[in-house]
Scaffold this active site. Structure first.
Site, PDB file in Angstrom:
ATOM      1  N   LYS A  15     -32.504  59.253 -30.168  1.00 32.13           N
ATOM      2  CA  LYS A  15     -33.000  59.276 -31.542  1.00 32.13           C
ATOM      3  C   LYS A  15     -34.461  59.709 -31.618  1.00 32.13           C
ATOM      4  CE  LYS A  15     -32.102  54.921 -32.332  1.00 32.13           C
ATOM      5  NZ  LYS A  15     -31.540  54.572 -31.009  1.00 32.13           N
ATOM      6  N   ARG A  90     -31.831  48.789 -38.927  1.00 31.15           N
ATOM      7  CA  ARG A  90     -31.044  48.330 -37.788  1.00 31.15           C
ATOM      8  C   ARG A  90     -30.060  47.232 -38.164  1.00 31.15           C
ATOM      9  NH1 ARG A  90     -34.664  48.307 -32.225  1.00 31.15           N
ATOM     10  NH2 ARG A  90     -34.879  50.578 -32.094  1.00 31.15           N
ATOM     11  N   ARG A 127     -35.346  56.047 -17.733  1.00 29.03           N
ATOM     12  CA  ARG A 127     -36.275  56.460 -18.785  1.00 29.03           C
ATOM     13  C   ARG A 127     -37.692  55.959 -18.516  1.00 29.03           C
ATOM     14  NH1 ARG A 127     -35.116  55.285 -25.129  1.00 29.03           N
ATOM     15  NH2 ARG A 127     -35.294  53.110 -24.480  1.00 29.03           N
ATOM     16  N   ARG A 157     -40.109  51.103 -19.705  1.00 33.45           N
ATOM     17  CA  ARG A 157     -40.278  50.124 -20.769  1.00 33.45           C
ATOM     18  C   ARG A 157     -39.760  48.772 -20.325  1.00 33.45           C
ATOM     19  NH1 ARG A 157     -38.204  52.625 -26.438  1.00 33.45           N
ATOM     20  NH2 ARG A 157     -37.152  50.625 -26.390  1.00 33.45           N
ATOM     21  N   ARG A 168     -29.520  44.448 -25.203  1.00 32.40           N
ATOM     22  CA  ARG A 168     -29.720  45.386 -26.310  1.00 32.40           C
ATOM     23  C   ARG A 168     -28.395  45.979 -26.768  1.00 32.40           C
ATOM     24  NH1 ARG A 168     -33.943  49.595 -24.344  1.00 32.40           N
ATOM     25  NH2 ARG A 168     -33.986  50.256 -26.520  1.00 32.40           N
TER      26      ARG A 168
END
Length: 226
Positions: A15, A90, A127, A157, A168
């Site tokens: 996104k 969300r 990532r 992260r 998540r």
């Protein structure tokens, strides 16, 4: 006609990357609530301190806080001609609040980026993000471990480690995925295959938005009537 876009999809769907590309190409702001919260965390504000505890657990910041942030951001002049929202809404509660904020503005275009779960886990595990400006590493770095936007250090992260990733996904399934059902029946909703190469995904996003905008223009001019 303003181009008002929401990017939906699970963690790791792309996104942020696609939203930034689209926003730059259309000269409208990309509004990332995650970036806004990370800026608050970096500044050490009370909001940032409270948000950090929640985000490091992989949980969602409260609807009240998020709605307040987006209400303020969308009221600014640069968002009047369109925007790309990444990370909001969300929850269905946030989506209903956004609908209220959009009264008197052009319609929301909702793009749901779909990626298989196995691919998402692989992406999140590898990532890297800049600790200074918040940009995701995109493979264009000329110096390993260094952000090519600002020169900051790239790091994983805190919410991309294995246990947090699973949490998540759980939160996405229970709280965020219902947004797809909330928006699916709207004529401005499209699903995009996010497992393709970046350029192909970007092209599909643009084609979907152009098709929606053409349909809306046709209806407004009477061309959509039979």
């Amino acid at each position: 006609m303003a181009t008002n876009v929401i990017m939906l999809g699970p963690p790791g769907a792309g996104k942020g990357t696609q939203g930034e590309r689209f926003a730059m190409g259309h000269r409208i702001p990309r509004i990332s609530t995650g970036d806004i919260l990370r800026d608050e965390i970096h500044s050490g504000s009370k909001l940032g301190q409270a948000a950090k505890v929640v985000m490091d657990r992989g949980e969602l910041v409260s609807d009240e806080v998020m709605i307040g942030i987006v209400t303020d951001r969308l009221s600014r002049s640069d968002a009047m001609n369109g925007f790309v929202l990444d990370g909001f809404p969300r929850t269905v509660g946030q989506a209903k609040a956004l609908d209220a904020l959009m009264l008197g503005r052009d319609s929301l275009i909702v793009l749901d980026i779909v990626v298989p779960e196995a691919e998402l886990v692989r992406r999140l595990g590898s990532r890297m993000i800049c600790q200074d400006c918040g940009h995701n590493a995109d493979g264009k770095e000329t110096e390993p471990g260094t952000c090519h936007f600002c020169g900051g250090k790239l790091m994983q992260r805190a919410d991309d480690n294995a246990s947090i990733v699973l949490e998540r996904f759980k939160i996405y399934t229970t709280a965020t995925k219902p947004l797809v059902d909330f928006y699916r029946s709207r004529p401005t909703f499209r699903s995009i295959n996010g497992a393709q190469p970046l350029d192909r995904v970007a092209a599909d996003l643009i084609a979907a938005v152009d098709a929606i905008a053409s349909g809306a223009a046709g209806i407004a001019s009477g061309g959509g009537k039979r």
